[in-house]
Design an enzyme around this catalytic site. Structure first.
Site, short mmCIF file in Angstrom:
data_model
loop_
_atom_site.label_atom_id
_atom_site.label_comp_id
_atom_site.label_asym_id
_atom_site.label_seq_id
_atom_site.Cartn_x
_atom_site.Cartn_y
_atom_site.Cartn_z
N HIS A 225 36.11 89.54 68.76
CA HIS A 225 37.01 89.51 69.92
C HIS A 225 36.25 89.91 71.17
O HIS A 225 35.13 90.41 71.10
CB HIS A 225 38.21 90.45 69.70
CG HIS A 225 39.23 89.90 68.75
ND1 HIS A 225 39.14 90.09 67.39
CD2 HIS A 225 40.35 89.17 68.96
CE1 HIS A 225 40.16 89.49 66.81
NE2 HIS A 225 40.91 88.92 67.73
N LYS B 95 39.19 94.44 74.00
CA LYS B 95 40.14 94.71 72.92
C LYS B 95 40.05 96.18 72.53
O LYS B 95 38.98 96.71 72.26
CB LYS B 95 39.86 93.79 71.73
CG LYS B 95 40.90 93.98 70.63
CD LYS B 95 40.94 92.82 69.69
CE LYS B 95 41.93 93.06 68.56
NZ LYS B 95 43.31 93.19 69.03
N1 LIG Z 1 50.14 89.25 68.10
C1 LIG Z 1 49.38 88.38 68.80
O1 LIG Z 1 49.42 87.16 68.58
C2 LIG Z 1 48.50 88.91 69.91
C3 LIG Z 1 47.71 88.06 70.70
C4 LIG Z 1 46.97 88.60 71.75
C5 LIG Z 1 47.03 89.96 72.00
N2 LIG Z 1 47.79 90.77 71.18
C6 LIG Z 1 47.95 92.20 71.43
O2 LIG Z 1 48.89 92.35 72.49
C7 LIG Z 1 48.62 93.54 73.22
C8 LIG Z 1 48.44 93.21 74.70
O3 LIG Z 1 47.31 92.37 74.86
P1 LIG Z 1 46.86 91.87 76.31
O4 LIG Z 1 45.58 91.17 76.10
O5 LIG Z 1 47.97 91.14 77.00
O6 LIG Z 1 46.60 93.28 77.03
P2 LIG Z 1 46.54 93.63 78.58
O7 LIG Z 1 45.90 94.97 78.66
O8 LIG Z 1 45.98 92.49 79.37
O9 LIG Z 1 48.08 93.75 79.02
C9 LIG Z 1 48.89 94.81 78.58
C10 LIG Z 1 50.08 94.95 79.55
O10 LIG Z 1 50.92 95.99 79.04
C11 LIG Z 1 51.37 96.79 80.12
N3 LIG Z 1 51.70 98.14 79.61
C12 LIG Z 1 50.84 99.09 79.20
N4 LIG Z 1 51.52 100.21 78.85
C13 LIG Z 1 52.83 99.93 79.07
C14 LIG Z 1 54.03 100.69 78.89
N5 LIG Z 1 54.00 101.96 78.46
N6 LIG Z 1 55.21 100.09 79.17
C15 LIG Z 1 55.23 98.82 79.64
N7 LIG Z 1 54.14 98.06 79.82
C16 LIG Z 1 52.95 98.62 79.54
C17 LIG Z 1 50.21 96.79 81.09
O11 LIG Z 1 50.66 97.09 82.40
C18 LIG Z 1 49.70 95.34 80.97
O12 LIG Z 1 50.41 94.52 81.88
C19 LIG Z 1 47.37 94.15 72.54
O13 LIG Z 1 47.80 95.10 71.58
C20 LIG Z 1 46.73 92.96 71.85
O14 LIG Z 1 45.94 93.33 70.72
C21 LIG Z 1 48.51 90.26 70.17
#
Ligand SMILES: NC(=O)c1ccc[n+]([C@@H]2O[C@H](COP(=O)([O-])OP(=O)(O)OC[C@H]3O[C@@H](n4cnc5c(N)ncnc54)[C@H](O)[C@@H]3O)[C@@H](O)[C@H]2O)c1
Length: 228
Positions: free
Chosen positions: A125, A129
């Protein structure tokens, strides 16, 4: 992910009632939740549980993709059932990965009698991450453990005991996500690999899960969403 999901949802004709991020997390109230049919939660390991529990408390179906919080799964599942609410969780919403999950289970079943093959995994990744191994890698490892008698644990290390699956995590930019499961014997190696080219696949699957969740009660995975 929030931006990718918003783009897919709007393209499919849905309305985004509100967007919550770390700067306005306190604005998520019952009144706001009542305006929506479903919440899509992709934040991260440290905020997922509190966000999901809030949606459950407000009676708002929630689709969560945040990874790295599954040690609290039992608590979250119990809260969802107690409130007769709705949760969809998948460590990976990509339709391709969910097909890959089914291939992984079948391959583990096929390899079960062939003791000269050892299984190991690699996940790659991007460097931003926060958790390792990836949630998808943990799902793959758990599927192998359920179907391959000689493994009962996984370890995020190259070295492992015979009963463990080694998961090697590499962080390289701009990798969107690659997962490989390899069965190696002294004679040959059989590998299956899934490589995500864009984040679009996760977003499309999450919106599909939200459409599914909006009028259901219970705890679901992508297996039910896709009817696999
Ligand atoms: N299940 C899947 O298919 C999949 C795919 C991609 C990413 N993910 C996971 O999703 C999560 C997010 O990934 P990303 O790349 O978008 O991350 P990112 O860091 O780009 O975005 C995270 C967002 O969450 C917000 N956030 C953080 N703490 C918060 C809180 N307490 N309350 C509300 N909002 C809050 C942040 O402001 C940000 O906008 C990670 O855990 C990642 O591993 C899962």
């Amino acid at each position: 992910m929030g931006k990718a999901i918003e783009a897919v949802a709007l393209e499919k004709g849905h309305q985004i009632v509100f967007k919550i991020d770390v700067s306005n997390a306190g604005d998520f109230t019952q009144a706001l939740a009542d305006q929506a049919d479903v919440a899509i939660e992709f934040t991260g390991p440290h905020s997922a549980v509190q966000n999901i529990l809030k949606c459950i408390e407000y009676g708002l179906p929630v689709v969560s993709g945040s990874t790295g919080w599954l040690e609290e799964w039992n608590k979250v599942e119990a809260a969802c059932k107690a409130k007769n609410s709705t949760l969809v969780y998948s460590s990976n919403y990509s339709i391709g990965v969910n097909l890959f999950f089914e291939i992984n289970k079948q391959l583990a079943k096929l390899m079960d009698p062939y003791l000269n093959y050892d299984v190991s995994m690699t996940e790659i990744h991007h460097t931003e991450k926060k958790d390792a191994p990836s949630g998808t890698a943990i799902s793959l490892a758990e599927q192998i453990i359920a179907n391959l008698g000689r493994k009962n644990n996984w370890i995020n290390d190259a070295a492992c005991n015979p009963n463990e699956i080694s998961i090697r995590s590499e962080r390289i930019d701009p990798a969107t996500g690659t997962h490989t499961v390899a069965y190696s014997s002294p004679i040959d190696t059989i590998e299956i690999t899934h490589t995500a080219h864009t984040r679009q696949g996760f977003a499309a699957g999450a919106v599909l899960a939200a459409e599914f969740a909006a009028n259901k009660k219970g705890v679901f995975t992508m297996k039910e969403v896709l009817g696999l």
